[in-house]
Motif scaffolding. Structure first.
Motif, PDB file in Angstrom:
ATOM      1  N   TRP A 152       0.653  -1.546   0.078  1.00  0.00           N
ATOM      2  CA  TRP A 152      -0.008   0.084   0.412  1.00  0.00           C
ATOM      3  C   TRP A 152       1.015   1.065  -0.031  1.00  0.00           C
ATOM      4  O   TRP A 152       0.401   1.940  -0.841  1.00  0.00           O
ATOM      5  N   ALA A 153       1.982   0.820   1.196  1.00  0.00           N
ATOM      6  CA  ALA A 153       3.115   1.790   0.954  1.00  0.00           C
ATOM      7  C   ALA A 153       3.070   2.584  -1.270  1.00  0.00           C
ATOM      8  O   ALA A 153       3.708   3.643  -1.147  1.00  0.00           O
ATOM      9  N   LEU A 154       4.033   1.720  -1.152  1.00  0.00           N
ATOM     10  CA  LEU A 154       4.062   1.788  -2.049  1.00  0.00           C
ATOM     11  C   LEU A 154       3.424   2.255  -3.503  1.00  0.00           C
ATOM     12  O   LEU A 154       4.156   3.128  -3.804  1.00  0.00           O
ATOM     13  N   ALA A 155       1.718   1.970  -3.499  1.00  0.00           N
ATOM     14  CA  ALA A 155       1.066   2.100  -4.235  1.00  0.00           C
ATOM     15  C   ALA A 155       1.075   3.879  -3.955  1.00  0.00           C
ATOM     16  O   ALA A 155       1.081   4.611  -5.289  1.00  0.00           O
ATOM     17  N   VAL A 156       0.426   4.264  -2.829  1.00  0.00           N
ATOM     18  CA  VAL A 156      -0.022   5.522  -2.394  1.00  0.00           C
ATOM     19  C   VAL A 156       1.184   6.775  -3.406  1.00  0.00           C
ATOM     20  O   VAL A 156       0.863   7.094  -3.269  1.00  0.00           O
ATOM     21  N   LEU A 201       8.854   3.451   2.685  1.00  0.00           N
ATOM     22  CA  LEU A 201       8.511   2.232   3.372  1.00  0.00           C
ATOM     23  C   LEU A 201       7.753   0.601   2.507  1.00  0.00           C
ATOM     24  O   LEU A 201       7.905  -0.131   4.033  1.00  0.00           O
ATOM     25  N   GLY A 202       8.012   0.372   1.578  1.00  0.00           N
ATOM     26  CA  GLY A 202       7.662  -0.799   0.930  1.00  0.00           C
ATOM     27  C   GLY A 202       8.723  -1.190   0.390  1.00  0.00           C
ATOM     28  O   GLY A 202       8.481  -2.287  -0.062  1.00  0.00           O
ATOM     29  N   LEU A 203       9.995  -0.977   0.592  1.00  0.00           N
ATOM     30  CA  LEU A 203      11.466  -1.506   0.782  1.00  0.00           C
ATOM     31  C   LEU A 203      12.311  -2.214   1.045  1.00  0.00           C
ATOM     32  O   LEU A 203      13.232  -1.857   0.949  1.00  0.00           O
ATOM     33  N   GLY A 204      12.009  -2.204   1.654  1.00  0.00           N
ATOM     34  CA  GLY A 204      12.806  -3.294   2.289  1.00  0.00           C
ATOM     35  C   GLY A 204      13.265  -2.897   3.559  1.00  0.00           C
ATOM     36  O   GLY A 204      13.180  -1.335   3.922  1.00  0.00           O
ATOM     37  N   PRO A 205      14.409  -3.389   4.253  1.00  0.00           N
ATOM     38  CA  PRO A 205      15.319  -2.362   5.280  1.00  0.00           C
ATOM     39  C   PRO A 205      16.069  -1.213   5.271  1.00  0.00           C
ATOM     40  O   PRO A 205      16.142  -0.500   5.360  1.00  0.00           O
ATOM     41  N   LEU A 206      16.520  -1.808   3.461  1.00  0.00           N
ATOM     42  CA  LEU A 206      17.334  -0.367   3.125  1.00  0.00           C
ATOM     43  C   LEU A 206      15.870   0.157   3.075  1.00  0.00           C
ATOM     44  O   LEU A 206      17.146   1.612   3.151  1.00  0.00           O
ATOM     45  N   GLY A 207      15.206   0.508   2.479  1.00  0.00           N
ATOM     46  CA  GLY A 207      14.569   1.379   2.270  1.00  0.00           C
ATOM     47  C   GLY A 207      14.057   2.630   3.132  1.00  0.00           C
ATOM     48  O   GLY A 207      13.777   3.505   3.394  1.00  0.00           O
ATOM     49  N   LEU A 208      13.754   1.602   4.470  1.00  0.00           N
ATOM     50  CA  LEU A 208      13.416   2.620   5.902  1.00  0.00           C
ATOM     51  C   LEU A 208      14.418   2.944   6.146  1.00  0.00           C
ATOM     52  O   LEU A 208      14.874   4.453   6.307  1.00  0.00           O
ATOM     53  N   TYR A 209      16.440   3.041   5.891  1.00  0.00           N
ATOM     54  CA  TYR A 209      17.054   3.299   5.914  1.00  0.00           C
ATOM     55  C   TYR A 209      17.180   4.450   5.107  1.00  0.00           C
ATOM     56  O   TYR A 209      17.497   6.061   5.479  1.00  0.00           O
ATOM     57  N   ALA A 210      17.120   4.493   3.677  1.00  0.00           N
ATOM     58  CA  ALA A 210      16.591   5.780   2.821  1.00  0.00           C
ATOM     59  C   ALA A 210      15.738   6.314   3.156  1.00  0.00           C
ATOM     60  O   ALA A 210      15.622   7.652   2.784  1.00  0.00           O
ATOM     61  N   CYS A 211      14.362   6.501   3.298  1.00  0.00           N
ATOM     62  CA  CYS A 211      13.581   7.156   3.535  1.00  0.00           C
ATOM     63  C   CYS A 211      13.975   8.302   5.045  1.00  0.00           C
ATOM     64  O   CYS A 211      13.578   9.086   4.888  1.00  0.00           O
ATOM     65  N   LEU A 212      14.909   7.182   6.241  1.00  0.00           N
ATOM     66  CA  LEU A 212      15.226   8.419   6.934  1.00  0.00           C
ATOM     67  C   LEU A 212      16.094  10.153   6.694  1.00  0.00           C
ATOM     68  O   LEU A 212      16.351  10.427   6.947  1.00  0.00           O
ATOM     69  N   ALA A 272      14.851  -0.262  -3.414  1.00  0.00           N
ATOM     70  CA  ALA A 272      14.317  -0.728  -4.780  1.00  0.00           C
ATOM     71  C   ALA A 272      15.016  -1.586  -5.710  1.00  0.00           C
ATOM     72  O   ALA A 272      14.099  -2.588  -6.272  1.00  0.00           O
ATOM     73  N   VAL A 273      16.376  -1.591  -5.941  1.00  0.00           N
ATOM     74  CA  VAL A 273      16.964  -3.209  -6.460  1.00  0.00           C
ATOM     75  C   VAL A 273      17.351  -3.780  -5.589  1.00  0.00           C
ATOM     76  O   VAL A 273      17.016  -4.335  -5.564  1.00  0.00           O
ATOM     77  N   SER A 274      17.481  -3.864  -4.250  1.00  0.00           N
ATOM     78  CA  SER A 274      17.310  -4.689  -3.588  1.00  0.00           C
ATOM     79  C   SER A 274      16.277  -5.782  -3.056  1.00  0.00           C
ATOM     80  O   SER A 274      16.300  -6.326  -2.720  1.00  0.00           O
ATOM     81  N   THR A 275      14.520  -5.073  -3.253  1.00  0.00           N
ATOM     82  CA  THR A 275      14.059  -5.600  -2.949  1.00  0.00           C
ATOM     83  C   THR A 275      13.392  -6.406  -4.435  1.00  0.00           C
ATOM     84  O   THR A 275      12.240  -6.919  -5.077  1.00  0.00           O
ATOM     85  N   GLY A 276      14.359  -6.415  -5.609  1.00  0.00           N
ATOM     86  CA  GLY A 276      14.164  -6.533  -6.890  1.00  0.00           C
ATOM     87  C   GLY A 276      12.350  -5.288  -7.523  1.00  0.00           C
ATOM     88  O   GLY A 276      12.099  -6.340  -8.356  1.00  0.00           O
ATOM     89  N   ASP A 277      12.424  -4.409  -6.778  1.00  0.00           N
ATOM     90  CA  ASP A 277      10.945  -3.056  -7.443  1.00  0.00           C
ATOM     91  C   ASP A 277      11.735  -2.788  -8.690  1.00  0.00           C
ATOM     92  O   ASP A 277      11.396  -1.263  -8.812  1.00  0.00           O
ATOM     93  N   VAL A 292       8.907  -0.113  -9.849  1.00  0.00           N
ATOM     94  CA  VAL A 292       8.470   1.142  -9.130  1.00  0.00           C
ATOM     95  C   VAL A 292       9.866   1.786  -9.134  1.00  0.00           C
ATOM     96  O   VAL A 292       9.889   3.500  -9.344  1.00  0.00           O
ATOM     97  N   LEU A 293      11.117   1.099  -9.483  1.00  0.00           N
ATOM     98  CA  LEU A 293      12.394   2.033  -9.986  1.00  0.00           C
ATOM     99  C   LEU A 293      12.363   2.996 -11.111  1.00  0.00           C
ATOM    100  O   LEU A 293      12.578   4.311 -11.502  1.00  0.00           O
ATOM    101  N   GLY A 294      11.420   2.432 -12.053  1.00  0.00           N
ATOM    102  CA  GLY A 294      11.478   2.584 -13.659  1.00  0.00           C
ATOM    103  C   GLY A 294      10.487   3.497 -13.101  1.00  0.00           C
ATOM    104  O   GLY A 294      10.695   5.165 -13.710  1.00  0.00           O
TER     105      GLY A 294
END
Lengths: 221, 476
Positions: free
Chosen positions: B271-275, B312-323, B395-400, B403-405
């Motif tokens: 949901w976070a990814l979509a919104v 928030l939808g991109l795994g642990p690395l995403g959380l770090y990137a978010c902050l 985004a690369v780490s979770t294979g999305d 989304v990345l594109g």
């Protein structure tokens, strides 16, 4: 116990009826009256639940509700917006009454559908107050969207608050400090928004907030 | 210790209200914001060391995530106070009463912002969030023009409505706590009890909280008020609203994130990814239609809030990137608004098409606008560039890759949109006489550039450590 639960159900039914009234009334004065009744019914339901659960905190919540919403907020509105409140003109709505009533009915049924799966094992209070509180909240949000008058929108905001708390009192008991803060907050919201409304009335010459549409993309100001 | 952080600006407000001496208001606001910043630095050091700093267990305390928020708030608070020094007298045009009113409101607003990350109970944090709206309404309507009042009205109605919808979500979560027989109603109790909460209750709470607070964060489609409010307010307030306030509200969602992700069979991340993507895309496209350069940066805020949610939808690395992105955005957006405000002082118009040759007529305003503009658009070597790289890596780490594109495409559109607008303002033949930018504006811009540039070259170890701890707290 059972008569109290039944009484709470009656209060809840009246609560949703008054919410209907609040959104279809055409005069500011009657919207304000409906809001006061809605707040009093919220307090009454809170009192009944207080007796049911033997909770002193809920008695305190009921007292705060009466003080803040049935006494202070109407007084604040009357003091800051006297002439606007007494104005005997019709409040414009984007949608007519029959369609609105139909939609509100839909919203009420919808909130039952949302909440029904959550109610297993809950208290009898929760199974009445949660769906109806959510319904009142949704109806008030809808009211806010279709009302074109500033004062009616302010009361719509406070009606959302009443809906949330109607559900809230049945499902949680927070500490007295939180309740005090929330009550005070409501009064502050109304005071600030009422002053803003008065400024708009003086500056723009009307509280028809739907005429305020200068800020948008595409056309340079 | 922690109490003193919101107390400092609150005292400055009281002082301003009681001592009606001209000049006292500016000094009080600046002193209070600097004091708060120094206190926050101490708190951040303690949090890095112990992982938390608690003043009153169950009521007031700071975890790594809250420390990051406080750091951003207090730094922008200082630069906004510096900026206000010359800017507000210029705006108030000699009216001391108006000046006083501004500084009282400014300090109270800052105090309410500090309260949000300090409170340990979701219900109290909600009250603080409402307080930030209530105390900033008159800052938005400060100009008292028809458009400023329109902006303030939309801001008040939509964000208060949102917060009131969100409170039912918080009640539902607390109900879950009662059902799970957990007594304290704190963030940490919620996170610990999360796996035992009834899933349906948490899901409904998620919807209400994301819609409700999302309205105040400025997520599409509840963003309509944001470009209005964030462009009509006086510039230092824009910096606080756009750089700090929206992220402070997002903090509440971040704090509840481990509760939402603990529900089995419910994928909050998707949901976070979509919104988030919808917000980024809509903002990037709307950015192209903007005619007002303050609105340009306001739309960029909608875009960045979308990026933060998407992380928030991109795994642990995403959380770090978010902050990382959260801090970088707050620091950079305030700089961008300071540049825009300087351009407004120099030219007297907000319309992009009416401004030309700023580089010649007001070089310092042009420099601020240029640096802020390219930094917020994501050009190297500035903070947002590195933080966006972190988002791409996540985004690369979770294979999305989809989304990345999409994200890359939207960011490219926004980048070009911002740069083209700013370029047209800087060059060409100046249509107005050269103007000297007041010194406090220049100082505020210079101070703001420092972290934006430093964080664009490297991330100090202490911050990296703090981000890591905070990300671990959001993930579970």
């Amino acid at each position: 116990m059972a008569p109290l639960v039944a009484l709470n159900t009656v209060v809840a039914a009246l609560f949703i009826l008054v919410t209907f009234l609040l959104m279809v009334s055409r005069q500011i004065q009657s919207v304000l009256r409906a809001f006061v009744w809605q707040s009093l019914l919220l307090a009454l339901s809170t009192l009944i639940l207080a007796v049911l659960h033997g909770s002193l905190e809920l008695v305190f919540v009921a007292a705060i509700t009466v003080a803040a919403k049935a006494v202070v907020i109407p007084a604040v509105l009357t003091r800051t917006l006297g002439p606007e409140l007494r104005a005997r003109r019709e409040i414009a709505s984007a949608v007519n009454v029959p369609v609105s009533l139909l939609l509100m009915l839909g919203l009420s049924v919808f909130s039952y559908f949302l909440v029904a799966p959550l109610l297993t094992g809950g208290t009898p209070g929760a199974s009445v107050n949660l769906p109806l509180g959510l319904a009142a909240l949704l109806i008030a949000v809808y009211t806010l969207a279709i009302r074109r008058e500033a004062v009616a929108q302010v009361l719509g905001l406070m009606a959302i608050d009443n809906g949330a708390f109607f559900a809230g009192v049945a499902i949680t008991s927070s500490s007295a400090i939180v309740e005090m803060a929330a009550g005070l907050e409501g009064v502050m919201v109304v005071l600030v928004v009422a002053i803003l409304t008065r400024t708009i009335a003086q500056r723009v010459g009307s509280t028809r907030v739907d005429t305020l549409q200068d800020l948008k993309e595409g056309v340079p100001l | 210790m922690l109490w003193a952080i919101p107390l400092a600006p609150a005292l400055a407000a009281i002082l301003t209200a009681t001592a009606r001496r001209p000049g006292a208001a500016k000094v009080a606001a600046l002193a209070a914001s600097v004091a708060a910043f120094l206190l926050v630095l101490r708190v951040v050091a303690r949090v890095s060391l112990h992982g938390h700093d608690v003043a009153l267990p169950g009521w007031v305390g700071v975890n790594p995530l809250a420390a990051i928020i406080l750091l951003m708030q207090s730094f922008v608070g200082v630069t906004a106070a510096i900026y206000s020094w010359n800017y507000i007298p210029h705006l108030a045009a000699g009216s001391t009463a108006k000046e006083h009113r501004y500084f009282i409101n400014f300090n109270l607003f800052l105090a309410s912002l500090f309260l949000v990350p300090l409170l340990l109970q979701p219900a109290l944090a909600w009250v603080a969030v409402e307080l930030t709206t209530v105390l900033s309404i008159f800052l938005v309507s400060f100009d008292n023009t028809r458009v400023a009042l329109e902006a303030a009205w939309k801001y008040a109605v939509i964000t208060i409505m949102g917060a009131t919808v969100a409170v039912l979500g918080i009640f539902l979560l607390l109900w879950g706590l009662t059902k799970a027989h957990v007594a304290p109603q704190t963030w940490s109790a919620l996170v610990r009890a999360a796996p035992h909460l009834p899933p349906g209750v948490v899901e409904l709470a998620f919807v209400l909280i994301v819609i409700g607070f999302g309205a105040k964060v400025g997520l599409v489609p509840m963003h309509t008020w944001l470009p209005d409010a964030h462009s009509q307010a006086p510039t230092p307030v824009c910096a606080l609203l756009s750089g700090v306030e929206v992220s402070t509200v997002l903090y509440v969602i971040l704090r509840l994130w481990p509760v939402f992700t603990a529900v089995p069979g419910f994928s909050a991340g998707t949901w976070a990814l979509a919104v988030g993507l919808v917000s980024v895309g809509t903002a990037a496209l709307l950015l192209l239609q903007v005619h007002d350069y303050k609105r340009l940066f306001a739309f960029s805020t909608v875009e960045h809030m979308g990026i933060l949610l998407l992380c928030l939808g991109l795994g642990p690395l995403g959380l770090y990137a978010c902050l990382y992105q959260l801090l970088a955005h707050g620091l950079t957006k305030s700089l961008a608004f300071y540049g825009a405000g300087a351009a407004l002082v120099a030219t007297g118009t907000r319309t992009i098409a009416d401004v030309q040759g700023l580089l010649q007529s007001a070089p310092l305003a042009a420099a601020g606008l240029f640096l802020g503009g390219i930094a917020i658009a994501g050009a190297p070597p500035f903070a947002v560039f590195l933080s966006e790289l972190a988002v791409f890596r996540a985004a690369v780490s979770t294979g999305d890759y989809l989304v990345l594109g999409l994200l890359l495409a939207f960011l490219a559109i926004a980048f070009l949109g911002i740069l083209r607008r700013i370029g047209s303002m800087l060059f060409g033949h100046p249509g107005h006489a050269p103007v000297r930018i007041p010194p406090s504006l220049v100082i505020a811009m210079a101070v703001s550039v420092i972290p934006v540039a430093v964080l664009g070259v490297y991330l100090p170890h202490s911050l990296y450590h703090l981000f890591g701890m905070a990300a671990a707290g959001i993930g579970r």
